[in-house]
Design an enzyme around this catalytic site. Structure first.
Site, PDB file in Angstrom:
ATOM      1  N   THR A 197       3.173 -12.289   3.778  1.00 46.59           N
ATOM      2  CA  THR A 197       2.490 -13.062   2.764  1.00 46.59           C
ATOM      3  C   THR A 197       3.328 -14.303   2.452  1.00 46.59           C
ATOM      4  O   THR A 197       4.298 -14.597   3.162  1.00 46.59           O
ATOM      5  CB  THR A 197       2.157 -12.191   1.515  1.00 46.59           C
ATOM      6  OG1 THR A 197       1.268 -12.914   0.682  1.00 46.59           O
ATOM      7  CG2 THR A 197       3.402 -11.767   0.748  1.00 46.59           C
ATOM      8  N   ARG A 199      -6.670   0.816   7.591  1.00 47.15           N
ATOM      9  CA  ARG A 199      -5.245   0.537   7.761  1.00 47.15           C
ATOM     10  C   ARG A 199      -4.758   1.104   9.083  1.00 47.15           C
ATOM     11  O   ARG A 199      -5.218   2.160   9.520  1.00 47.15           O
ATOM     12  CB  ARG A 199      -4.440   1.160   6.616  1.00 47.15           C
ATOM     13  CG  ARG A 199      -4.760   0.537   5.283  1.00 47.15           C
ATOM     14  CD  ARG A 199      -3.882   1.136   4.172  1.00 47.15           C
ATOM     15  NE  ARG A 199      -4.275   0.594   2.876  1.00 47.15           N
ATOM     16  CZ  ARG A 199      -4.400   1.319   1.766  1.00 47.15           C
ATOM     17  NH1 ARG A 199      -4.150   2.599   1.768  1.00 47.15           N
ATOM     18  NH2 ARG A 199      -4.765   0.733   0.640  1.00 47.15           N
ATOM     19  N   SER A 244       5.656  12.194  -4.383  1.00 41.15           N
ATOM     20  CA  SER A 244       4.279  12.293  -4.851  1.00 41.15           C
ATOM     21  C   SER A 244       3.494  13.194  -3.892  1.00 41.15           C
ATOM     22  O   SER A 244       3.572  13.036  -2.672  1.00 41.15           O
ATOM     23  CB  SER A 244       3.686  10.881  -4.897  1.00 41.15           C
ATOM     24  OG  SER A 244       2.320  10.945  -5.147  1.00 41.15           O
ATOM     25  N   LYS A 279       0.624   3.960  -8.800  1.00 35.46           N
ATOM     26  CA  LYS A 279       0.809   5.257  -9.450  1.00 35.46           C
ATOM     27  C   LYS A 279       2.178   5.353 -10.124  1.00 35.46           C
ATOM     28  O   LYS A 279       2.273   5.774 -11.281  1.00 35.46           O
ATOM     29  CB  LYS A 279       0.655   6.376  -8.420  1.00 35.46           C
ATOM     30  CG  LYS A 279       1.091   7.711  -8.966  1.00 35.46           C
ATOM     31  CD  LYS A 279       0.793   8.844  -8.040  1.00 35.46           C
ATOM     32  CE  LYS A 279       1.563  10.076  -8.511  1.00 35.46           C
ATOM     33  NZ  LYS A 279       1.119  11.288  -7.869  1.00 35.46           N
ATOM     34  N   ALA A 288      -3.172  -8.219  -3.905  1.00 38.48           N
ATOM     35  CA  ALA A 288      -2.651  -6.872  -4.144  1.00 38.48           C
ATOM     36  C   ALA A 288      -3.777  -5.939  -4.585  1.00 38.48           C
ATOM     37  O   ALA A 288      -4.792  -6.391  -5.105  1.00 38.48           O
ATOM     38  CB  ALA A 288      -1.582  -6.927  -5.233  1.00 38.48           C
ATOM     39  N   GLY A 289      -3.578  -4.658  -4.362  1.00 42.85           N
ATOM     40  CA  GLY A 289      -4.538  -3.661  -4.834  1.00 42.85           C
ATOM     41  C   GLY A 289      -3.743  -2.448  -5.274  1.00 42.85           C
ATOM     42  O   GLY A 289      -3.287  -1.676  -4.445  1.00 42.85           O
ATOM     43  N   HIS A 290      -3.517  -2.321  -6.577  1.00 38.91           N
ATOM     44  CA  HIS A 290      -2.707  -1.208  -7.081  1.00 38.91           C
ATOM     45  C   HIS A 290      -3.623  -0.156  -7.684  1.00 38.91           C
ATOM     46  O   HIS A 290      -4.268  -0.385  -8.701  1.00 38.91           O
ATOM     47  CB  HIS A 290      -1.678  -1.729  -8.088  1.00 38.91           C
ATOM     48  CG  HIS A 290      -0.645  -2.611  -7.449  1.00 38.91           C
ATOM     49  ND1 HIS A 290       0.328  -3.286  -8.129  1.00 38.91           N
ATOM     50  CD2 HIS A 290      -0.446  -2.915  -6.143  1.00 38.91           C
ATOM     51  CE1 HIS A 290       1.088  -3.958  -7.274  1.00 38.91           C
ATOM     52  NE2 HIS A 290       0.628  -3.765  -6.063  1.00 38.91           N
ATOM     53  N   ASP A 321       0.810  -1.230   0.000  1.00 33.32           N
ATOM     54  CA  ASP A 321       0.000   0.000   0.000  1.00 33.32           C
ATOM     55  C   ASP A 321       0.838   1.273   0.000  1.00 33.32           C
ATOM     56  O   ASP A 321       0.414   2.295   0.533  1.00 33.32           O
ATOM     57  CB  ASP A 321      -0.965   0.024   1.220  1.00 33.32           C
ATOM     58  CG  ASP A 321      -1.774  -1.243   1.319  1.00 33.32           C
ATOM     59  OD1 ASP A 321      -2.219  -1.724   0.274  1.00 33.32           O
ATOM     60  OD2 ASP A 321      -1.960  -1.752   2.446  1.00 33.32           O
ATOM     61  N   LEU A 343       3.144  12.783   0.539  1.00 37.61           N
ATOM     62  CA  LEU A 343       3.678  13.876   1.357  1.00 37.61           C
ATOM     63  C   LEU A 343       2.559  14.871   1.683  1.00 37.61           C
ATOM     64  O   LEU A 343       2.498  15.423   2.788  1.00 37.61           O
ATOM     65  CB  LEU A 343       4.820  14.585   0.611  1.00 37.61           C
ATOM     66  CG  LEU A 343       5.488  15.717   1.392  1.00 37.61           C
ATOM     67  CD1 LEU A 343       6.234  15.183   2.611  1.00 37.61           C
ATOM     68  CD2 LEU A 343       6.450  16.520   0.516  1.00 37.61           C
ATOM     69  N   GLY A 394       1.716   2.929  -2.665  1.00 40.46           N
ATOM     70  CA  GLY A 394       1.405   3.783  -3.823  1.00 40.46           C
ATOM     71  C   GLY A 394       2.175   3.332  -5.056  1.00 40.46           C
ATOM     72  O   GLY A 394       2.502   4.150  -5.925  1.00 40.46           O
ATOM     73  N   LYS A 395       2.450   2.024  -5.142  1.00 36.31           N
ATOM     74  CA  LYS A 395       3.237   1.505  -6.278  1.00 36.31           C
ATOM     75  C   LYS A 395       2.481   1.657  -7.599  1.00 36.31           C
ATOM     76  O   LYS A 395       3.080   1.912  -8.626  1.00 36.31           O
ATOM     77  CB  LYS A 395       3.550   0.008  -6.062  1.00 36.31           C
ATOM     78  CG  LYS A 395       4.465  -0.258  -4.883  1.00 36.31           C
ATOM     79  CD  LYS A 395       4.783  -1.727  -4.754  1.00 36.31           C
ATOM     80  CE  LYS A 395       3.621  -2.584  -4.269  1.00 36.31           C
ATOM     81  NZ  LYS A 395       3.148  -2.314  -2.905  1.00 36.31           N
ATOM     82  N   GLN A 417       2.801  -6.201  -2.791  1.00 39.49           N
ATOM     83  CA  GLN A 417       3.028  -6.194  -1.337  1.00 39.49           C
ATOM     84  C   GLN A 417       4.279  -5.356  -1.029  1.00 39.49           C
ATOM     85  O   GLN A 417       4.459  -4.329  -1.648  1.00 39.49           O
ATOM     86  CB  GLN A 417       3.141  -7.614  -0.778  1.00 39.49           C
ATOM     87  CG  GLN A 417       1.809  -8.370  -0.740  1.00 39.49           C
ATOM     88  CD  GLN A 417       1.390  -8.983  -2.047  1.00 39.49           C
ATOM     89  OE1 GLN A 417       2.187  -9.607  -2.719  1.00 39.49           O
ATOM     90  NE2 GLN A 417       0.141  -8.806  -2.430  1.00 39.49           N
TER      91      GLN A 417
HETATM   92  P1  IMP Z   1      -2.246 -12.932   2.294  1.00 40.07           P
HETATM   93  O1  IMP Z   1      -1.224 -12.429   1.311  1.00 40.07           O
HETATM   94  O2  IMP Z   1      -3.667 -12.761   1.837  1.00 40.07           O
HETATM   95  O3  IMP Z   1      -1.930 -14.324   2.754  1.00 40.07           O
HETATM   96  O4  IMP Z   1      -2.136 -12.010   3.608  1.00 40.07           O
HETATM   97  C1  IMP Z   1      -0.991 -12.016   4.448  1.00 40.07           C
HETATM   98  C2  IMP Z   1      -0.724 -10.633   5.018  1.00 40.07           C
HETATM   99  O5  IMP Z   1      -0.283  -9.779   3.976  1.00 40.07           O
HETATM  100  C3  IMP Z   1      -1.941  -9.951   5.623  1.00 40.07           C
HETATM  101  O6  IMP Z   1      -1.514  -9.141   6.717  1.00 40.07           O
HETATM  102  C4  IMP Z   1      -2.447  -9.063   4.505  1.00 40.07           C
HETATM  103  O7  IMP Z   1      -3.198  -7.974   4.989  1.00 40.07           O
HETATM  104  C5  IMP Z   1      -1.138  -8.634   3.899  1.00 40.07           C
HETATM  105  N1  IMP Z   1      -1.228  -8.275   2.491  1.00 40.07           N
HETATM  106  C6  IMP Z   1      -1.284  -9.103   1.432  1.00 40.07           C
HETATM  107  N2  IMP Z   1      -1.315  -8.415   0.284  1.00 40.07           N
HETATM  108  C7  IMP Z   1      -1.267  -7.113   0.613  1.00 40.07           C
HETATM  109  C8  IMP Z   1      -1.228  -5.897  -0.156  1.00 40.07           C
HETATM  110  O8  IMP Z   1      -1.216  -5.873  -1.386  1.00 40.07           O
HETATM  111  N3  IMP Z   1      -1.176  -4.740   0.575  1.00 40.07           N
HETATM  112  C9  IMP Z   1      -1.137  -4.738   1.933  1.00 40.07           C
HETATM  113  N4  IMP Z   1      -1.149  -5.840   2.679  1.00 40.07           N
HETATM  114  C10 IMP Z   1      -1.215  -7.025   2.023  1.00 40.07           C
END
Ligand code: IMP
Length: 424
Positions: free
Chosen positions: A240, A306, A413, A18, A39-41, A13, A333, A15-16, A225
């Protein structure tokens, strides 16, 4: 650019999305190397704000070939939906042309999602707070050599047996937790259908990338991650299940490690973490809540709030070191506007009062951060584009971070938009 990678320096998280979207304008290939749809980009595209989970962040660049590498765990149901969603908003994503998936990438099955829930339940108070998407169990099957790979979807003759074996292995544990085991034959049939629909995009991407590298094409490797979620070098077991630092870029693509010519680290001007696990500079007071509000710090994959805290220079120095980062892109920032004083953790204190400046592997929850304080700023910095546009206090804060992490900060950024960047 040659072959470069972008790595998150804390727990994801950062900000990759962007920066990858930004750098993708000069890339021929953008490649995901590890992780899955955990992941959530987030990128602000011509179609507005979008969160990519599995498709690489070059999705909105017409000239880019996006590759989901062999180190990624792929939920093919999710992949099909994400591609459809992107096409609906006009992204030029086309399987076989601008999007390829490694035939070696492991498949996430419904049974992996069920196992993820059971494993969390069994951990009790030590739960990790996973995203619940089956990531860990899919990687466990890879390591125990009972996984199914994307190329298997194109080989329906043995798919049914492989799925049945995978389900049978897990059935006793799932039954013991009253979790219904999905019907293996029906899942195998669905997978064969997905194989037909995704076939154009399933390829030997390792071969393709090695040839592209030899031809001098520009390859951008998209880390998912962050270093502190890496299964070996992160805050184990609160991490992870993949290699989310630089080494995973070679493992997860089939490119030789020596091909990698530069590493850009990404980190926010403060720290956040989603899920459980140690976070030495976490704030538990109203200042932490204020950071969450100002930065809209809610998980882009799960929506979870978060955890927020101050910039941790000890942790970032460690991840800069582990990842081989020379240049850091500092994000968010603008979010620190109005916070006074600004703080940076530059050392930790152990319970016996000993001061340490290294990031340890154990007893992280017992560390007390030692903070340095810096002047804050009240100005809106989102319009800043040059170093001189930033208020003196903001520049001083960036310089203080730079001096403590052992890497240069050439880009900052100051807002979510593509152009909201200060280049020094
Ligand atoms: P998993 O990857 O779903 O097994 O989760 C393991 C840990 O990694 C947990 O604390 C998740 O919240 C965290 N996590 C996995 N992927 C992300 C990500 O892209 N951003 C932030 N935290 C992540």
């Amino acid at each position: 650019m040659a072959t470069s990678c972008v790595i998150g320096l804390l727990w994801g998280d950062e900000g990759k999305g962007k920066i990858i979207d930004l750098l993708a304008q000069d890339a021929d290939y953008v490649v995901r190397c590890a992780g899955g749809h955990n992941a959530g980009h987030t990128i602000i595209s011509p179609a507005g704000k979008l969160v990519l989970h599995l498709v690489p962040s070059g999705a909105f660049r017409d000239h880019v070939v996006n590759v989901i590498g062999s180190g990624v765990v792929v939920d093919p149901w999710h992949l099909e939906q994400e591609v459809a969603r992107l096409r609906e908003v006009g992204a030029p994503v086309e399987l076989g042309r601008s999007l390829l998936v490694s035939e070696r990438a492991q498949v996430i099955l419904p049974v992996h999602r069920a196992m993820d829930q059971v494993a969390e339940h069994m951990r009790g108070g030590g739960r990790i707070g996973t995203t619940g998407r089956g990531i860990g169990p899919a990687y466990a099957d890879r390591a125990s050599r009972s996984g199914i790979r994307m190329g298997d979807l194109l080989r329906p003759a043995h798919l049914a047996d492989a799925v049945a074996r995978s389900f049978a292995e897990k059935a006793p544990l799932l039954a013991a937790h009253d979790v219904e085991v999905p019907d293996a034959a029906a899942v195998a049939e669905e997978l064969a259908g997905l194989g037909e629909r995704l076939a154009a995009g399933i390829a030997d991407t390792g071969d393709l990338l090695r040839a592209a590298e030899r031809d001098g094409r520009r390859i951008l490797l998209e880390g998912a991650q962050g270093v502190l979620l890496d299964v070996d070098h992160g805050t184990y077991p609160y991490c992870t299940s993949s290699s989310s630092s630089t080494a995973g870029c070679a493992v997860g693509t089939g490119l030789p490690p020596a091909a990698l010519s530069s590493v850009t680290g990404v980190v926010k001007a403060y720290a956040t973490r989603v899920g459980e696990g140690p976070f030495p500079s976490e704030l538990f007071d109203s200042e932490g809540d204020a950071l969450r509000d100002a930065g809209n710090e809610y998980g882009s994959t799960t929506g979870r709030p978060r955890r927020c805290g101050w910039f941790d220079a000890v942790a970032v120095r460690y991840s800069v070191d582990v990842s081989g980062t020379r240049e850091v892109f500092l994000t968010n920032l603008d979010v620190l506007r109005g916070f006074r004083p600004l703080r940076v953790a530059s050392a930790y204190e152990l319970p016996d009062g000993t001061r340490i400046e290294r990031f340890p592997a154990f007893e992280l929850d017992q560390l007390r951060p030692v903070y340095e304080e810096f002047d804050g700023f009240d100005e809106d910095v989102t319009g800043a584009r040059t170093w001189q546009d930033l208020p003196a206090a903001a520049r001083g804060f960036v310089e203080a971070i730079e001096a403590r992490i052992g890497a240069a900060i050439p880009m900052v950024s100051v807002g979510p938009g593509r152009d909201e960047v200060v280049r020094r």
